[in-house]
Enzyme design. Structure first.
Site, PDB file in Angstrom:
ATOM      1  N   LYS A 147       7.565 -47.434  72.095  1.00  0.00           N
ATOM      2  CA  LYS A 147       6.195 -47.954  72.174  1.00  0.00           C
ATOM      3  C   LYS A 147       5.392 -47.349  71.032  1.00  0.00           C
ATOM      4  O   LYS A 147       5.308 -46.120  70.904  1.00  0.00           O
ATOM      5  CB  LYS A 147       5.562 -47.586  73.519  1.00  0.00           C
ATOM      6  CG  LYS A 147       4.102 -48.001  73.644  1.00  0.00           C
ATOM      7  CD  LYS A 147       3.562 -47.674  75.021  1.00  0.00           C
ATOM      8  CE  LYS A 147       2.072 -47.890  75.103  1.00  0.00           C
ATOM      9  NZ  LYS A 147       1.535 -47.635  76.449  1.00  0.00           N
ATOM     10  N   LYS A 149       1.890 -46.739  69.066  1.00  0.00           N
ATOM     11  CA  LYS A 149       0.440 -46.747  69.087  1.00  0.00           C
ATOM     12  C   LYS A 149      -0.052 -47.234  67.722  1.00  0.00           C
ATOM     13  O   LYS A 149       0.345 -46.696  66.671  1.00  0.00           O
ATOM     14  CB  LYS A 149      -0.105 -45.342  69.367  1.00  0.00           C
ATOM     15  CG  LYS A 149       0.170 -44.848  70.782  1.00  0.00           C
ATOM     16  CD  LYS A 149      -0.657 -45.603  71.806  1.00  0.00           C
ATOM     17  CE  LYS A 149      -0.556 -44.991  73.200  1.00  0.00           C
ATOM     18  NZ  LYS A 149      -1.411 -45.685  74.172  1.00  0.00           N
ATOM     19  N   GLU A 200       0.113 -54.615  73.822  1.00  0.00           N
ATOM     20  CA  GLU A 200      -0.742 -54.084  74.884  1.00  0.00           C
ATOM     21  C   GLU A 200      -2.183 -53.978  74.412  1.00  0.00           C
ATOM     22  O   GLU A 200      -2.461 -53.408  73.358  1.00  0.00           O
ATOM     23  CB  GLU A 200      -0.217 -52.710  75.314  1.00  0.00           C
ATOM     24  CG  GLU A 200      -0.882 -52.136  76.539  1.00  0.00           C
ATOM     25  CD  GLU A 200      -0.274 -50.812  76.961  1.00  0.00           C
ATOM     26  OE1 GLU A 200      -0.873 -50.147  77.830  1.00  0.00           O
ATOM     27  OE2 GLU A 200       0.794 -50.438  76.436  1.00  0.00           O
ATOM     28  N   ASP A 223      -4.381 -53.505  79.723  1.00  0.00           N
ATOM     29  CA  ASP A 223      -4.418 -52.108  80.139  1.00  0.00           C
ATOM     30  C   ASP A 223      -5.848 -51.734  80.491  1.00  0.00           C
ATOM     31  O   ASP A 223      -6.224 -51.718  81.661  1.00  0.00           O
ATOM     32  CB  ASP A 223      -3.862 -51.200  79.049  1.00  0.00           C
ATOM     33  CG  ASP A 223      -3.842 -49.722  79.458  1.00  0.00           C
ATOM     34  OD1 ASP A 223      -4.164 -49.419  80.634  1.00  0.00           O
ATOM     35  OD2 ASP A 223      -3.512 -48.868  78.624  1.00  0.00           O
ATOM     36  N   LYS A 245      -1.594 -48.247  86.140  1.00  0.00           N
ATOM     37  CA  LYS A 245      -1.589 -46.789  86.013  1.00  0.00           C
ATOM     38  C   LYS A 245      -2.307 -46.201  87.220  1.00  0.00           C
ATOM     39  O   LYS A 245      -3.368 -46.691  87.630  1.00  0.00           O
ATOM     40  CB  LYS A 245      -2.299 -46.345  84.728  1.00  0.00           C
ATOM     41  CG  LYS A 245      -1.589 -46.729  83.439  1.00  0.00           C
ATOM     42  CD  LYS A 245      -2.400 -46.268  82.233  1.00  0.00           C
ATOM     43  CE  LYS A 245      -1.721 -46.614  80.926  1.00  0.00           C
ATOM     44  NZ  LYS A 245      -2.569 -46.274  79.750  1.00  0.00           N
ATOM     45  N   CYS A 273       1.359 -44.547  82.304  1.00  0.00           N
ATOM     46  CA  CYS A 273       0.858 -43.229  82.709  1.00  0.00           C
ATOM     47  C   CYS A 273      -0.152 -42.752  81.681  1.00  0.00           C
ATOM     48  O   CYS A 273      -0.257 -43.294  80.584  1.00  0.00           O
ATOM     49  CB  CYS A 273       2.005 -42.225  82.825  1.00  0.00           C
ATOM     50  SG  CYS A 273       2.793 -41.809  81.242  1.00  0.00           S
ATOM     51  N   ASP A 295       6.604 -47.195  81.310  1.00  0.00           N
ATOM     52  CA  ASP A 295       6.158 -46.269  80.265  1.00  0.00           C
ATOM     53  C   ASP A 295       5.611 -45.012  80.934  1.00  0.00           C
ATOM     54  O   ASP A 295       4.410 -44.825  81.057  1.00  0.00           O
ATOM     55  CB  ASP A 295       5.092 -46.944  79.395  1.00  0.00           C
ATOM     56  CG  ASP A 295       4.535 -46.012  78.326  1.00  0.00           C
ATOM     57  OD1 ASP A 295       5.262 -45.097  77.906  1.00  0.00           O
ATOM     58  OD2 ASP A 295       3.366 -46.202  77.927  1.00  0.00           O
TER      59      ASP A 295
END
Length: 326
Positions: A147, A149, A200, A223, A245, A273, A295
Site C-alpha cells: 500500500k 501513501k 483509497e 476512508d 477502522k 487500522c 491493512d
C-alpha cells in the site's frame, strides 16, 4: 460495577511514517482498562487530529464515563453514550475483552462468528521520493500486497518505482484526500497499466461528490468519508469499497454492524487500522475475515510492540492470543 482507568502511551515508530498530512516518529495511543475486581479488559485507540481528536480530549471523554460505568453502563449502553470515534473505541474494546475474560470465551464466540483464521495484510510504504519508495519496495518485494501513501506531483513516478522493484505485488494507493477528481482521471490509465487494484480516498471527505460523475476503472475506497453505518448512505454512487477502522466506528460493536450493512449494499470491504500497537489491531482480525483487502500492518511499522504481540509471519496476521486481547 466496573472500575475505569485510562492512560496515554507513546510507542516509537520504526524510522518515520509520512502521509499527505505530515510525519510521525511515535504512535500516541490511549489505553482504557475496565476492572470488575477479578478480571481486567483492555482497549486501545489512536486520537486522530484529522477528526478533531487529541490525546487529552479523548482521555477526558473516557474519564467522564467513570460515574456511569460505576452505575452500570454496559457495552450496549455505551453505543449511544459516546459518538463514534477513538474514545468509544477504546472503551468498547475494553468491554469486549472484559466480557471474554468473565465468560472464559473468545470474542468470536461472543459475537456468534466462526473461529477466525489468519489474514494477509497489506504492507504500507509511506510517502518518500520515488527512489526511496522503490528501495523500500525492493526490500519488501515478496509481500503480496503493498500500500503506497501518495499525494504529490511525483505520485506516478512513485508508483512506477514501486512496480519496477516489486513486480509481483498487488498495489493499492492511498491519497489521504490529497487529489482532485481531475487528478484521479488523469492518473487512472497509468494506474491500470501498473496493476494498481484500488485507490483509497482520493478526494477530501465532504468534497467527494465529483466521484459520482466520473468513471472509476480502478475502484475507489472510502476512508475519511466512511465512519459508521450513519455515513454509509452518502457514499452511494461515489465509492466502490469502504475502509472499516475501529477508531472510526467507535469499536468492534459498530464495526460489525457496518460490515454487514456495507456488504448488503454491495460495497467491497477493506479493514484498516491506525498507527497503533497489536492491542488495537487484534480485534480487526475477526473483522477482516472474508474481506477483499486487509491493512492491519501497524505493528510492523513500530520499533516496539506489546508483549505478547500479534503473531505475524511475513504478511500473515493470526488471531490474537487471549493474553493480548479477547
Amino acid at each position: 460495577m466496573v472500575q475505569l482507568t485510562v492512560r496515554h502511551e507513546a510507542w516509537p515508530v520504526r524510522g518515520k511514517f509520512t502521509i499527505s498530512r505530515g510525519s510521525r516518529t511515535q504512535a500516541d495511543v490511549v489505553v482504557a482498562e475496565l476492572s470488575d475486581g477479578t478480571h481486567v479488559g483492555r482497549g486501545e485507540c489512536l486520537p486522530y487530529p484529522r477528526y478533531g481528536e487529541s490525546v487529552e480530549g479523548v482521555i477526558a471523554e473516557i474519564e467522564a464515563l467513570g460515574g456511569p460505568l460505576a452505575e452500570g453502563l454496559d457495552r450496549r449502553g455505551l453505543q449511544s453514550r459516546l459518538p463514534a470515534g477513538a474514545a468509544r473505541n477504546a472503551v468498547d474494546l475494553a468491554f469486549w475483552d472484559l466480557e471474554c475474560k468473565r465468560a472464559g470465551k473468545r470474542h468470536w464466540d461472543l459475537a456468534g462468528l466462526p473461529q477466525p483464521g489468519p489474514v494477509t495484510t497489506a504492507f504500507t510504504l509511506s510517502i518518500d521520493t520515488p527512489e526511496e519508495m522503490g528501495r523500500k519496495a525492493a526490500a519488501n518485494a515478496e509481500r503480496p500486497i503493498l500500500k503506497l501513501k501518495l499525494a504529490g506531483p511525483d505520485d506516478l513516478d512513485r508508483v512506477e518505482a514501486v512496480r519496477a522493484n516489486a513486480p509481483k505485488a498487488r498495489i493499492v494507493v492511498d491519497a489521504n484526500e490529497g487529489w482532485t477528481a481531475a487528478q484521479y482521471s488523469a492518473l487512472v490509465p497509468d494506474l491500470q497499466r501498473l496493476g494498481v487494484v484500488m485507490v483509497e480516498q482520493p478526494l477530501p471527505a465532504g468534497d467527494d461528490a465529483a466521484l459520482a460523475g466520473i468513471e472509476r476503472p480502478v475502484p475507489v475506497c472510502a476512508d475519511e468519508s466512511c465512519h459508521d453505518t450513519a455515513t454509509l448512505a452518502a457514499l452511494k454512487g461515489r465509492y466502490d469499497m469502504v475502509n472499516i477502522k475501529l477508531d472510526k466506528t467507535g469499536g468492534l460493536t459498530e464495526a460489525l454492524r457496518l460490515k454487514q450493512a456495507a456488504e448488503a449494499e454491495g460495497y467491497g470491504i477493506m479493514v484498516g487500522c491506525m498507527l497503533t500497537t497489536s492491542l488495537a489491531c487484534a480485534p480487526a482480525v475477526v473483522l477482516a475475515q472474508g474481506v477483499a483487502l486487509t491493512d492491519i500492518d501497524a505493528p510492523l511499522l513500530l520499533a516496539e510492540d506489546r508483549d505478547p504481540p500479534l503473531k505475524i509471519e511475513g504478511s500473515l496476521v493470526y488471531p490474537p492470543a487471549p493474553a493480548l486481547w479477547g
